[in-house]
Every structure is written in structure tokens, then in C-alpha cells.
Design a protein around this motif. Sequence first.
Motif, PDB file in Angstrom:
ATOM      1  N   GLU A 258      57.452 -26.482 -24.779  1.00 52.47           N
ATOM      2  CA  GLU A 258      58.532 -25.548 -24.467  1.00 52.47           C
ATOM      3  C   GLU A 258      59.911 -26.188 -24.652  1.00 52.47           C
ATOM      4  O   GLU A 258      60.925 -25.545 -24.459  1.00 52.47           O
ATOM      5  CB  GLU A 258      58.409 -25.076 -23.001  1.00 52.47           C
ATOM      6  N   MET A 259      59.908 -27.484 -24.934  1.00 53.25           N
ATOM      7  CA  MET A 259      61.167 -28.244 -24.965  1.00 53.25           C
ATOM      8  C   MET A 259      61.906 -28.005 -26.287  1.00 53.25           C
ATOM      9  O   MET A 259      61.292 -27.639 -27.293  1.00 53.25           O
ATOM     10  CB  MET A 259      60.866 -29.756 -24.836  1.00 53.25           C
ATOM     11  N   PRO A 260      63.218 -28.250 -26.291  1.00 52.93           N
ATOM     12  CA  PRO A 260      63.927 -28.165 -27.567  1.00 52.93           C
ATOM     13  C   PRO A 260      63.352 -29.187 -28.561  1.00 52.93           C
ATOM     14  O   PRO A 260      62.834 -30.226 -28.138  1.00 52.93           O
ATOM     15  CB  PRO A 260      65.375 -28.527 -27.214  1.00 52.93           C
ATOM     16  N   ALA A 261      63.421 -28.871 -29.839  1.00 53.34           N
ATOM     17  CA  ALA A 261      62.746 -29.650 -30.881  1.00 53.34           C
ATOM     18  C   ALA A 261      63.087 -31.138 -30.815  1.00 53.34           C
ATOM     19  O   ALA A 261      62.210 -31.993 -30.953  1.00 53.34           O
ATOM     20  CB  ALA A 261      63.103 -29.089 -32.255  1.00 53.34           C
ATOM     21  N   GLU A 262      64.411 -31.511 -30.516  1.00 53.58           N
ATOM     22  CA  GLU A 262      64.780 -32.942 -30.558  1.00 53.58           C
ATOM     23  C   GLU A 262      64.175 -33.755 -29.400  1.00 53.58           C
ATOM     24  O   GLU A 262      64.082 -34.965 -29.455  1.00 53.58           O
ATOM     25  CB  GLU A 262      66.313 -33.111 -30.600  1.00 53.58           C
ATOM     26  N   ARG A 263      63.757 -33.039 -28.392  1.00 53.86           N
ATOM     27  CA  ARG A 263      63.148 -33.777 -27.262  1.00 53.86           C
ATOM     28  C   ARG A 263      61.655 -33.969 -27.440  1.00 53.86           C
ATOM     29  O   ARG A 263      61.030 -34.696 -26.684  1.00 53.86           O
ATOM     30  CB  ARG A 263      63.369 -32.995 -25.963  1.00 53.86           C
TER      31      ARG A 263
ATOM     32  N   HIS B 218      58.683 -36.353 -22.896  1.00 51.83           N
ATOM     33  CA  HIS B 218      59.974 -35.861 -22.392  1.00 51.83           C
ATOM     34  C   HIS B 218      59.841 -34.409 -21.990  1.00 51.83           C
ATOM     35  O   HIS B 218      60.689 -33.592 -22.286  1.00 51.83           O
ATOM     36  CB  HIS B 218      61.066 -36.051 -23.459  1.00 51.83           C
ATOM     37  N   GLY B 219      58.713 -34.131 -21.328  1.00 56.70           N
ATOM     38  CA  GLY B 219      58.457 -32.753 -20.898  1.00 56.70           C
ATOM     39  C   GLY B 219      59.168 -32.433 -19.600  1.00 56.70           C
ATOM     40  O   GLY B 219      60.195 -33.038 -19.273  1.00 56.70           O
ATOM     41  N   LEU B 220      58.603 -31.543 -18.805  1.00 59.72           N
ATOM     42  CA  LEU B 220      59.255 -31.106 -17.568  1.00 59.72           C
ATOM     43  C   LEU B 220      58.988 -32.075 -16.402  1.00 59.72           C
ATOM     44  O   LEU B 220      59.577 -31.949 -15.351  1.00 59.72           O
ATOM     45  CB  LEU B 220      58.737 -29.712 -17.180  1.00 59.72           C
ATOM     46  N   GLY B 221      58.083 -32.994 -16.642  1.00 60.18           N
ATOM     47  CA  GLY B 221      57.733 -33.920 -15.550  1.00 60.18           C
ATOM     48  C   GLY B 221      56.709 -33.275 -14.620  1.00 60.18           C
ATOM     49  O   GLY B 221      56.294 -32.131 -14.820  1.00 60.18           O
ATOM     50  N   ILE B 222      56.346 -34.046 -13.603  1.00 61.46           N
ATOM     51  CA  ILE B 222      55.290 -33.538 -12.709  1.00 61.46           C
ATOM     52  C   ILE B 222      55.867 -33.346 -11.308  1.00 61.46           C
ATOM     53  O   ILE B 222      56.335 -34.316 -10.693  1.00 61.46           O
ATOM     54  CB  ILE B 222      54.102 -34.525 -12.658  1.00 61.46           C
ATOM     55  N   PRO B 223      55.845 -32.121 -10.801  1.00 64.65           N
ATOM     56  CA  PRO B 223      56.340 -31.896  -9.434  1.00 64.65           C
ATOM     57  C   PRO B 223      55.446 -32.632  -8.406  1.00 64.65           C
ATOM     58  O   PRO B 223      54.246 -32.805  -8.656  1.00 64.65           O
ATOM     59  CB  PRO B 223      56.235 -30.379  -9.246  1.00 64.65           C
TER      60      PRO B 223
ATOM     61  N   TRP C 163      47.953 -44.746 -13.576  1.00 65.36           N
ATOM     62  CA  TRP C 163      48.806 -43.989 -12.638  1.00 65.36           C
ATOM     63  C   TRP C 163      49.932 -43.335 -13.410  1.00 65.36           C
ATOM     64  O   TRP C 163      50.089 -43.572 -14.604  1.00 65.36           O
ATOM     65  CB  TRP C 163      49.320 -44.886 -11.517  1.00 65.36           C
ATOM     66  N   VAL C 164      50.696 -42.509 -12.707  1.00 67.93           N
ATOM     67  CA  VAL C 164      51.787 -41.798 -13.383  1.00 67.93           C
ATOM     68  C   VAL C 164      53.117 -42.165 -12.739  1.00 67.93           C
ATOM     69  O   VAL C 164      53.172 -42.438 -11.552  1.00 67.93           O
ATOM     70  CB  VAL C 164      51.539 -40.262 -13.340  1.00 67.93           C
ATOM     71  N   GLU C 165      54.145 -42.249 -13.593  1.00 68.27           N
ATOM     72  CA  GLU C 165      55.510 -42.514 -13.094  1.00 68.27           C
ATOM     73  C   GLU C 165      56.409 -41.445 -13.681  1.00 68.27           C
ATOM     74  O   GLU C 165      56.100 -40.867 -14.717  1.00 68.27           O
ATOM     75  CB  GLU C 165      55.998 -43.880 -13.601  1.00 68.27           C
ATOM     76  N   ALA C 166      57.523 -41.196 -13.028  1.00 71.88           N
ATOM     77  CA  ALA C 166      58.473 -40.227 -13.598  1.00 71.88           C
ATOM     78  C   ALA C 166      59.287 -40.927 -14.687  1.00 71.88           C
ATOM     79  O   ALA C 166      59.637 -42.095 -14.540  1.00 71.88           O
ATOM     80  CB  ALA C 166      59.387 -39.716 -12.498  1.00 71.88           C
ATOM     81  N   ASN C 167      59.542 -40.237 -15.774  1.00 69.03           N
ATOM     82  CA  ASN C 167      60.360 -40.817 -16.847  1.00 69.03           C
ATOM     83  C   ASN C 167      61.827 -40.614 -16.494  1.00 69.03           C
ATOM     84  O   ASN C 167      62.256 -39.480 -16.270  1.00 69.03           O
ATOM     85  CB  ASN C 167      60.008 -40.089 -18.161  1.00 69.03           C
ATOM     86  N   PRO C 168      62.611 -41.709 -16.411  1.00 65.43           N
ATOM     87  CA  PRO C 168      64.030 -41.540 -16.031  1.00 65.43           C
ATOM     88  C   PRO C 168      64.767 -40.610 -16.999  1.00 65.43           C
ATOM     89  O   PRO C 168      65.712 -39.922 -16.607  1.00 65.43           O
ATOM     90  CB  PRO C 168      64.593 -42.956 -16.090  1.00 65.43           C
ATOM     91  N   ALA C 169      64.291 -40.550 -18.262  1.00 63.43           N
ATOM     92  CA  ALA C 169      64.957 -39.693 -19.253  1.00 63.43           C
ATOM     93  C   ALA C 169      64.362 -38.284 -19.244  1.00 63.43           C
ATOM     94  O   ALA C 169      64.549 -37.518 -20.176  1.00 63.43           O
ATOM     95  CB  ALA C 169      64.804 -40.324 -20.641  1.00 63.43           C
ATOM     96  N   GLY C 170      63.615 -37.927 -18.215  1.00 65.53           N
ATOM     97  CA  GLY C 170      62.962 -36.607 -18.146  1.00 65.53           C
ATOM     98  C   GLY C 170      61.538 -36.713 -18.651  1.00 65.53           C
ATOM     99  O   GLY C 170      61.252 -37.446 -19.604  1.00 65.53           O
ATOM    100  N   GLY C 171      60.624 -36.013 -18.015  1.00 66.56           N
ATOM    101  CA  GLY C 171      59.219 -36.097 -18.406  1.00 66.56           C
ATOM    102  C   GLY C 171      58.475 -37.112 -17.559  1.00 66.56           C
ATOM    103  O   GLY C 171      58.973 -37.532 -16.510  1.00 66.56           O
ATOM    104  N   SER C 172      57.301 -37.481 -18.042  1.00 70.33           N
ATOM    105  CA  SER C 172      56.529 -38.425 -17.235  1.00 70.33           C
ATOM    106  C   SER C 172      55.951 -39.536 -18.097  1.00 70.33           C
ATOM    107  O   SER C 172      55.853 -39.410 -19.317  1.00 70.33           O
ATOM    108  CB  SER C 172      55.417 -37.703 -16.476  1.00 70.33           C
ATOM    109  N   ILE C 173      55.576 -40.629 -17.431  1.00 67.65           N
ATOM    110  CA  ILE C 173      54.983 -41.784 -18.119  1.00 67.65           C
ATOM    111  C   ILE C 173      53.623 -42.046 -17.495  1.00 67.65           C
ATOM    112  O   ILE C 173      53.533 -42.259 -16.283  1.00 67.65           O
ATOM    113  CB  ILE C 173      55.864 -43.042 -17.958  1.00 67.65           C
ATOM    114  N   PHE C 174      52.557 -41.984 -18.280  1.00 69.97           N
ATOM    115  CA  PHE C 174      51.222 -42.363 -17.799  1.00 69.97           C
ATOM    116  C   PHE C 174      50.995 -43.815 -18.174  1.00 69.97           C
ATOM    117  O   PHE C 174      51.158 -44.186 -19.337  1.00 69.97           O
ATOM    118  CB  PHE C 174      50.147 -41.447 -18.386  1.00 69.97           C
TER     119      PHE C 174
END
Length: 663
Positions: free
Chosen positions: A574-579, A600-605, A643-654
Motif C-alpha cells: 500500500e506504500m508509495p512506490a519509492e518506499r 518500510h511498511g506500516l510497522g507492527i502495532p 524477533w522483531v524490532e521497529a524500523n526507525p525509518a518506518g516499517g519493521s525489522i525481523f
Amino acid sequence: MHETSTPLTAERRPLAPLKWSNWYLSILRLAVGLLLALLIALLWLLHRNEVEEQRATLIADVLWLEQSLRFHLDGHSEQLQQLALDLTQTRKPHPLFDLRARHILKNNSELQQLLWIDASGKTVAGMPNPALPRVEPGPFGEDRVSRSLELVRLGNPVYSDAYALNDAVQFEIYVPLFRGGRHRGTLLGVYSLNGLLKHQVPWWFAERYLLRILDGNGQTLASKSKVDASPTTLTYAVSFEPPGYGMTLKATAYRAADNLAQTLISTLMVILAAAVFWSLWAVRGSIQRRLLAEQALRSEYAFRKAMEDSLMVGMRARDLAGRVTYANPAFLRMVGFRSDELIGREPPMPYWAPEEMERTLHLHNSVLEGNAPHEGFEIRLMRKDGSRFDALVYEAPLIDSDGRQTGWMGSIIDVTARKRAEDLARQQQEKLQITARLVTMGEMASTLAHELNQPLAAITSYTAGCMNKLTTGNFTPEQLKEALGKLAVQAQRAGHIIRRVHDFVRKSEPKLAPCDLAEVIDDSIGFIEGAAKSRGVRIQREIQGMRPELPADRVMLEQVLLNLMRNGIEAMSEMPAERRRLTVKLSQVEQQMEIRVIDHGLGIPPEVEEKLFTPLFSTKADGMGMGLSICRSIIEFHHGRLWVEANPAGGSIFVITLPIGRQ
Ligand code: ADP
């Protein structure tokens, strides 16, 4: 039911002996009390007997003394009567009187004076002097002498009353002189009462008794006593008359010298008996304390026994030589042997499985050497019926009350059921992995078809080109060779794709083989690249530094990476193409390899993050929710973490970590 009731009965049981011992102690106490009372009674009786005896002796002695004194006086009286008779018959009475009187006075010290008085009351002669005894004549003195002189005329000797003169008490005897039936005079003897006692009472009498002569009023006239002895109340009196009328002879017994020793002995006996009584009392206390301790011990034992019997864990003790010294009911149930079949047995034990004999013996020896693994060890044991079971064994040193090690105590848990359940779970997990793989494959089928299409189309066009060349004949062998070479490359590419798909889908046991994580990442990217492209996602790979090989199951790790990448791609759709950029990063951090899948998705609530790795959790309409839970179990199978971490630039890091250098 039986087991739960055991501690209760054990608590009640010891009350009986306690009651019994109380009863027994009471009897003992009573017996000692009685003994003490009897002892006192015996002493009292002895004392009374002694007093009675003393009294009887006293009476006998006093009576004897009285008699002996009377005999003595009677003897004097007879001597004087004889003298009186001789005086009347001799021609020379004066020399006779002197001679006989001297003789009598000499032999009888208590006689102080002898007088010869004529019928008119005048002194004819006297020894030692002729003076009448009354030096200080009183109104009664004359009366008494004249009365006595009157009385003596009647013909019998007469005694006067006792009287005091110059601190001495004396009395007199009057003996008549008759000649021719006529009264011619009187012989008068003066007795000293003290002299009489002094000379006529034997020494042994004075040793035993205080002797007194009392007048009619109870006044002491004379006494003979031993000054240093104390008198008792034991007294006896007899009348002593004649001589003095109304006089009594009274003797009081002295306290016997041996009485002190007797008192001492009786006191000691009483003290000893009291000590026995007291010690019995003290012993009673200690016996009661012991009984209470014993009772506590019994309840403790019963409680421990009940606890032991209700245990599901097998317990088996061995001495330092490895002989079985104890096996609890749970262990006996586990192996099916009776206690007497095991106690005292030396290795090899009857419950050791023959196929594992060597390993079991090795473990047994290392336990005895004190090298038992703390975390316990698993071993296969054999029941009496020959069936096998898996057991988990923990060994601990057995320490006695002195702190010395006497052997080893092992707790044994039957883990057969648990192992079976684990096997089942593993099999299910494997099946799930396969299913998940098939699902992944299903999802990627179109991509694969598209991917396969390219080499096939290329092969078709190369084949068509070659056919054209062959039909026209306008070709050089090199041209044909080059075309066929390219064709072969495409065919290989198609084959490679198909083999990869085959490898991936094929059900197989996990196979650990050294593998290069960079290659695994490349393969996975190759798999999913098509799908990513169709969603407009770019995949970047960053491989840094050394690339140590790890023992791993390549297909399983690919499955994990594919799942993580697919999730990332879906999260960015759903993200803009450059992301829409997915990065897969491989690096070495200390002794671990780390793979990061960064989107660089929406991340995980947070509420989703909590359940992320639980099976069947999914936020997608068509999602199965199996992916991440399977991924984690695969990584854990490789001793790594996910484990999962939040990506500081938006999205998540597994993040996946895998240890290096572990076999
Ligand atoms: P599924 O993909 O079938 O839903 P998964 O176990 O792979 O199952 O994922 C569970 C859930 O985790 C997904 O439904 C999604 O909500 C969330 N999730 C997983 N990866 C990501 C990600 N990279 N970004 C955002 N959410 C994610």
C-alpha cells in the motif's frame, strides 16, 4: 485413601505408650513414697522401743537402788541393835561403845555421828563427839528428837524426818537399849543424805541417771548427778520410806550417748530416700521428654513414609560401592521388581537395558566418581517384563547426620510418555512446515509459471532460430553452436527453477549440512524476486564481511527467509512506490551470524506484536497465521533466535541470529 490416612493414625498411635509410662511412673512414685513412709515409721517404732526399753531398765534400776539402800539401812539398823544389846550385857560398856562405834563409822561413811543417850535423854557417849547434832536448835528440832525418843521406847528402831542443817540434809536413826524389859537408853545415828547417795549409789547408776531424793513437797533434799549430761523427760520415782517419811527417790535418764549416731543415721536415711524420690522425679521429666521426642519422630517418620509412598518420582539410593540400598514404591512400580530383588544388588542392575549396557555402566561409574551431570541424564531402562522405558535421572550425594557422604540418591522420572508426545509434536510440526511450504508454493505458482515461461520462451525462440538456419542452410557451425549453447543455458535455468521447486516442496527430514548463508539468501531472493517485481518492490541484498559456513538445513532456512520477505512485501504493497524497498542484510555480530529483513511498511502495532509468533494469528483475510510461529521454531531448532524490532525509518525489522561454531 490409605495413604492419606497414614499420618493421622501415626499421630494417634504414640499416645498409648505415653499414657502407659505415666501410669508406670505414678506406681513407681507411689512405691518410693510408701518406702519413705515405712522407713520413717520403722525409725519411729525403733525409737519408741528403745524408749520403752530404757524406761523398763530405769524402773528396774530405781527399784533395785531403792531396795539396795533399804537393805543397807536395815543392815545398819541391825548392827546398831546388836550394839545396843551388847551394851546392855557388858560390864564395860564405854570401851565397847567406843570400839564398835569407831568401827561402824569407819566402815560407813554416810553415818556421820553415833551417840549413846541414856533413858533420861542425856548423852552418855558420842563418836566422833558427844554433842547432839542440833547445833542451832529450832522449835521443831527438839520436838522431833523428843518425839523420836518417845517413839523408840516402844521397842523398834525409829527414823526421823530429813532436815537441813548447814546446807546439808540429814536424818537420824534411833535404836532402843533394853535390859530386863526396861528401856535403858537409845543409840542415835546421824546420816548424811548426800553421803548416803555418794557412797551407796554405784558409779554406773550415776552415769545413766540423775538421781534425786525429794521431800513430801517435791523439794530436792539430795542429788547425785553427772554435770556434763543433759537429762531427758524419762523419769521414775519410788517412795523412799523409811528412813524419811514422805521422801521419794527420783531418777531421770540421761540422753544416751549413742543417740547422736542414731539420729545421724536416720537423718541420712531420710535424706537418701528423699534424694531417690527427687531423682525419680527428675528421671520422670527426662523420660517424658524422650517419649515426646520419640512421638515426634514417629509422626515425622510416618509423615515422610506417606509422602514417600505417594511420590510419583522414583527414588533409588546406592552406597558408595554402587549397591542398591533403597528403592521407593514409585521406582519399584516403574521397573516392576520387588524391593528384595533390588536391595543389595551390585551392577549390572536387572533393570539395565542390555542394548545400552555399556553406556549405562559408564554413566553409573561417572556418578560414583562424583561426575553426575547436574542437569540429569536420559537413559533407557528395562522393566522386569522386558519392556523398555525412557527415564530421566538426577543424582545427588546422600549425606548422613554427621555430614559424611554415604552414597548417592537418584530420582528417576519416566519420560516415555513425554518423549512420545515430543515426537508427535515434532512430526506435526514437520507436517505443518510442509503444508506451509505448499501454501507458499501455491501462492507463488503464478510467479513460477511466469519465471519458467521466460526460459521456455527463450528455448522455443532459440530452437525456432536454429530450425530457420538449418532450413535456409545459411549458417556457420559457430553460429549454430552459440545458439545451441544459449539454448542449453536456458534449459538449465528452467531445470534449476524446477529443481528448486522440487527441493522446496519435497518432504524431508531436517538435514544439517554446512551452508553459506549468503547463498541461502541469494536463492531465496531468486525465488521471490518475480513476486516482488509484480508488486513493484525492489529487493536489496547487503552481505558484509566474512561468510562462515554454518551447519543448517538449507531448505528450512530458505522457507524462513521467504516467509519474512513475503510478509515484508505484503506490508509495503500500500506504500508509495519509492518506499517499496526490502533489504536483506547479512552480518557477523560476535559469535553469531545475523540476518535482518528490513521493510518500510506500516510497522507492527503493539497489540499485534504480542501475538505475532502465536500459531494461527493473522491480520490478513486470506492469511493462515502459521508463518511466523513455524519460522521461530525452525530458528530455535538451529539454536538461534528470531524477533522483531521497529524500523526507525518506518516499517519493521525481523532479526535472525544463528550461533557460529555449534555442531
Ligand atoms: P500470515 O502472513 O499468514 O498472516 P504470519 O505468521 O506470517 O501469517 O504473520 C502473522 C501476522 O503478522 C500477519 O498477519 C501480519 O499482520 C503480521 N506481520 C508479519 N510480518 C509483518 C511485517 N513485515 N509488517 C507488518 N506486519 C507483519
